[in-house]
Design a protein around this motif. Structure first.
Motif, PDB file in Angstrom:
ATOM      1  N   UNK A  71      37.148  19.015   5.257  1.00  0.00           N
ATOM      2  CA  UNK A  71      35.851  18.327   5.269  1.00  0.00           C
ATOM      3  C   UNK A  71      35.936  16.915   5.840  1.00  0.00           C
ATOM      4  N   UNK A  72      37.138  16.481   6.231  1.00  0.00           N
ATOM      5  CA  UNK A  72      37.276  15.117   6.735  1.00  0.00           C
ATOM      6  C   UNK A  72      36.460  14.867   7.996  1.00  0.00           C
ATOM      7  N   UNK A  73      36.348  15.889   8.851  1.00  0.00           N
ATOM      8  CA  UNK A  73      35.626  15.706  10.116  1.00  0.00           C
ATOM      9  C   UNK A  73      34.159  15.357   9.872  1.00  0.00           C
ATOM     10  N   UNK A  74      33.620  15.727   8.702  1.00  0.00           N
ATOM     11  CA  UNK A  74      32.225  15.426   8.400  1.00  0.00           C
ATOM     12  C   UNK A  74      32.020  14.022   7.864  1.00  0.00           C
ATOM     13  N   UNK A  75      33.106  13.326   7.544  1.00  0.00           N
ATOM     14  CA  UNK A  75      32.991  11.972   7.014  1.00  0.00           C
ATOM     15  C   UNK A  75      32.760  11.960   5.517  1.00  0.00           C
TER      16      UNK A  75
END
Length: 642
Positions: free
Chosen positions: A177-181
Motif C-alpha cells: 500500500x506504500x504506492x498509495x501514500x
C-alpha cells in the motif's frame, strides 16, 4: 555549497497577545497528537519484547526482585539520559533550517568545518550512521510485527503456528500500500497510538497497584546496585535494555514534520509516563508470578478475555511503527540523493499537499524482500532482537560524535559545561554499543553487514561522482574562448537550447557534441547547473542566479535544498532575466550521457570503479529526475575516464 545560518539556541518568540498564545498552544497540542502517531511508533512498541528479552534473551538474567528492580531502573534512566536529555533537550536544538536527522546534522556540521583536517572523518561517520539506518529499517518492521502477532500464541495457543505466516501477510500488505501514500491513513495514526499508549499505561498501573514496591525502581541506586552485585550480568543486560530506547533517533529525524515543541510535549507528558507505567507493571508481574509470566509479560498483564483485543491493538501499533520507519527510509534516501551519496532514483509524490509524502519503488521492494527474509530466517521476535540494537547504538554513538563537533565548533560551549555532559553521553553510548557487540554471532552481524554494504555504495558513488566532475572540468574548454570562436561561425536557429551541466565552469560536452554533429546554435543558449545546497530548503527568491555571457549565451544556476525536488521547467518559468520568457514548446534540453573508460591513472580501485559504473548505468535519467518534458529532450553520449 553555502553554509547554513547559526542555529538559535532559544525557541522563536511566541506570538504576542493572549489570543496568539492560545492559538499557539492549540497548534502545539494538535501537532503533539499527530507526533504520537508517527514519531513514537518504534519506541512505543518496545514493551512488546524489551523487558522479556532482558531476562530470557541472548544472555539469561536471574529472575529475582533485585534484578527486576535494577532493569526497571536502567530502563528509566536510559530514557532520561539518552532520549530526554540527549535527543529531546540538546540534539533537537541542532535543526538545519528546521530539519533533523543524521544527514541534516551532518550537513550542518560539515558545512562549518570544511577547513578542518578531520572534517572528512566526520563526513564518513555521518554517512556510516545513515548506512546503519538502513539495517535498522529492515529489522524494525520484522521485530515489531512479529512481537505483536506472537500475542496470538498467548491469547489463543491453538493458533500459535500461524504467527509467521500472518506476519508475512501483514508485511506484504503494508509494503503493497506504500504506492498509495500515507496521507489518508496518517490522520488515524495519532488516535490509534494514543489509544495504544493509554491501554498499556492502564494495564501497567493495575499491576503497579498490586506490587507498589516497583515504584522505588525509579531511584538510580537500584541500577548502581545491579552493577555492583552482578557486573557481568548487568553489562550483558544492557544489550536488551537498549531495546527500550530504540527509536530515539526518530524524534530528531521527524522534527521537520512536527517541530521541536510538539515532540517534546508528547514525549514528556504522554509517551514517557505510559512506557514507564507499562515497564513497571511488567516488573511487578514478574515479581509476583516469576517464570510463569516470562513467556510474555506484556500480554499477560491483560486479563485473559482482553488479550485477543490487545493483540489487535498492538498489531495496529506495530504496523504504524513499521510505516514510520519505511517512510523514514524514503526520506533519508531522498536526502542522500540530493546530497550526492546515492544515484538518482525514481521518486513518486503521493500527496499534492505534503511535500514529504514520497514513495521510492526500488527502496520499498528491497525493504520488503529483506524484511520477509528476516522473518522467515529468525522466526521469532526473540531471535530477531539478537540482531536488533547494534545498528541503533552505533548510530547513537555517531550522533554523540557529531554533537561534540556541534558543541565546541558551532555553538562554542564552554568546556566546563560541555565536557561533563559529553562524558556521560559517551560512557552510556559506548557501554550500550559494547554490550550489543556480544550479539554479533547470533544475528548482530546482519545490520553491520547491511551497514557496510550501504556505506561502500554511498562512498563509492560520492567519490566516483567527484572524480567524474573533476575530469570533465579538466577537459572543458573556457566558455569565453568558445563563444568567440563559435558564435559567429555557426548557423543560429530560432528557439532556446538548455544544456544541463554538472559544473558551472567551461563548455558542456553536450554543447560541443551538438555543434560538432549538427553545426548549429540556437538563438538563446543556456548553460544550466542544478545545485543542491547543504540546507533543507531554498526560498524562491534565491532559487535562480543567471549571468549574461553575451552573443545569446547565458550561464544559469538553479539552487534547491536537499529536502526539495528539482523541477527545472517550473524554475525556468519564474526567470525573467534571460530575455524572453521560457516556453517549453520552443525550448530543447540537451543532456550528456557519460560512458566510463578505464583510466591510466585510476582515481579509485578497479572494483569500486566497476560498482560506480554499474550505479551510473542504473541511475534514473536526468530527464525524469529534473522533470523535463519528454518530447523536448536530446541525449548526447560522452566518454569520461576516472
Amino acid at each position: 555549497m553555502t553554509s547554513t545560518e547559526d542555529t538559535p539556541l532559544e525557541p522563536a518568540d511566541r506570538p504576542a497577545g493572549h489570543s496568539g498564545e492560545h492559538e499557539h498552544t492549540q497548534k502545539t497540542w494538535k501537532l503533539a497528537v499527530a507526533a504520537i502517531g508517527v514519531v513514537f511508533g518504534d519506541i512505543g512498541t518496545s514493551p512488546l519484547y524489551a523487558f522479556r528479552e532482558t531476562f530470557a534473551g541472548h544472555h539469561d538474567l536471574t529472575l529475582d526482585t533485585a534484578h527486576i528492580m535494577g532493569v526497571i531502573s536502567l530502563m528509566f534512566w536510559s530514557m532520561m539520559i539518552v532520549v530526554t536529555l540527549k535527543y529531546v533537550t540538546i540534539i533537537m536544538r541542532a535543526d538545519n533550517k528546521g530539519e533533523g536527522g543524521s544527514l541534516a546534522l551532518l550537513a550542518l556540521v560539515s558545512g562549518r568545518t570544511k577547513e578542518k583536517r578531520w572534517s572528512r572523518g566526520i563526513v564518513l561517520l555521518g554517512v556510516f550512521a545513515t548506512a546503519l539506518f538502513y539495517g535498522d529499517s529492515m529489522i524494525t518492521p520484522a521485530v515489531s510485527v512479529l512481537g505483536a502477532i506472537e500475542g496470538l500464541a498467548v491469547a489463543a495457543p491453538a493458533f500459535g503456528n500461524l504467527v509467521v505466516p500472518l506476519a508475512v501477510v501483514i508485511l506484504v500488505f503494508l509494503f503493497s500500500i506504500q504506492r498509495g501514500g500515507t496521507s489518508r491513513v496518517g490522520a488515524f495514526f495519532g488516535p490509534i497510538m494514543m489509544c495504544y499508549f493509554f491501554i498499556i499505561a492502564i494495564l501497567g498501573i493495575i499491576s503497579i497497584v498490586q506490587t507498589p514496591q516497583v515504584l522505588w525502581a525509579l531511584l538510580p541506586h537500584h541500577a548502581i546496585e545491579f552493577f555492583m552485585i552482578s557486573p557481568m550480568q548487568a553489562f550483558f543486560a544492557l544489550g536488551s535494555v537498549v531495546l527500550a530506547v530504540t527509536g530515539a533517533e526518530a524524534l530528531y529525524a521527524d522534527m521537520g514534520h512536527f517541530g521541536r515543541n510538539p515532540i517534546r510535549v508528547s514525549w514528556l507528558w504522554f509517551v514517557l509516563p505510559a512506557l514507564m507505567c507499562n515497564y513497571m507493571g511488567q516488573g511487578g508481574l514478574l515479581i509476583r508470578d516469576g517464570v510463569l509470566a516470562l513467556e510474555s509479560p506484556f500480554y499477560l498483564l491483560a486479563p485473559e478475555s482482553l488479550r485477543l483485543p490487545l493483540v489487535l491493538v498492538a498489531t495496529a501499533a506495530a504496523i504504524i511503527a513499521s510505516q514510520a520507519v519505511i517512510s523514514g527510509a524514503f526520506s533519508v534516501t531522498q536526502q542522500a540523493i540530493q546530497l550526492g551519496f546515492i544515484p538518482r532514483l525514481r521518486i513518486d509524490h503521493t500527496s499534492a499537499a505534503t511535500a514529504g509524502q514520497i514513495y521510492i519503488p526500488i527502496i520499498n521492494w528491497l525493504l520488503m524482500v529483506m524484511v520477509i527474509l528476516l522473518v522467515l530466517f529468525f522466526q521469532t521476535s526473540s531471535n530477531l532482537t539478537s540482531a536488533y540494537g547494534i545498528a541503533v547504538t552505533g548510530a547513537m554513538l555517531i550522533d554523540t560524535c557529531l554533537l561534540t563537533v556541534l558543541l565546541f565548533w558551532l555553538w562554542n560551549w564552554k568546556k566546563r559545561y560541555a565536557l561533563p555532559l559529553l562524558t556521560v553521553f559517551f560512557i552510556v553510548d559506548i557501554a550500550y554499543f559494547a554490550a550489543n557487540t556480544t550479539k554479533i554471532p547470533d544475528g548482530g552481524w546482519f545490520p553491520l553487514l547491511v551497514g557496510f554494504i550501504v556505506f561502500t555504495l554511498l562512498t563509492t558513488w560520492a567519490k566516483g561522482r567527484k572524480l567524474m566532475i573533476e575530469r570533465m572540468r579538466e577537459a572543458a574548454m573556457p566558455i569565453k574562448v568558445f563563444i568567440q570562436s563559435a558564435a559567429n561561425s555557426a548557423t543560429r536557429v530560432p528557439g532556446t537550447a538548455v544544456f544541463m551541466t554538472s559544473t558551472p565552469e567551461g563548455v558542456p560536452h553536450a554543447l560541443l557534441h551538438n555543434l560538432k554533429h549538427n553545426k548549429v546554435l540556437h538563438e538563446r543558449v543556456v548553460l544550466l547547473t542544478v545545485k543542491i545546497m547543504d540546507q533543507p530548503f531554498v526560498v524562491d527568491a534565491e532559487r535562480v542566479h543567471s549571468e549574461d555571457l553575451g552573443q545569446g549565451f547565458h550561464r544559469m544556476v538553479i539552487r534547491y535544498g536537499f529536502m526539495q525536488d528539482a523541477d527545472v521547467p517550473a524554475a525556468l518559468k519564474q526567470v525573467h532575466s534571460c530575455g524572453a520568457e521560457f516556453k517549453m514548446m520552443d525550448t530543447s534540453f540537451f543532456l550528456a550521457r557519460q560512458t566510463l573508460l578505464p583510466a591510466e591513472r585510476p582515481g579509485m580501485m578497479i572494483w569500486r570503479e566497476k560498482i560506480f559504473a554499474w550505479m551510473l548505468r542504473n541511475a534514473e535519467s536526468a530527464m525524469e529526475f529534473f522533470r523535463l518534458p519528454t518530447n523536448r529532450v536530446v541525449e548526447l553520449g560522452s566518454q569520461v575516464e576516472i
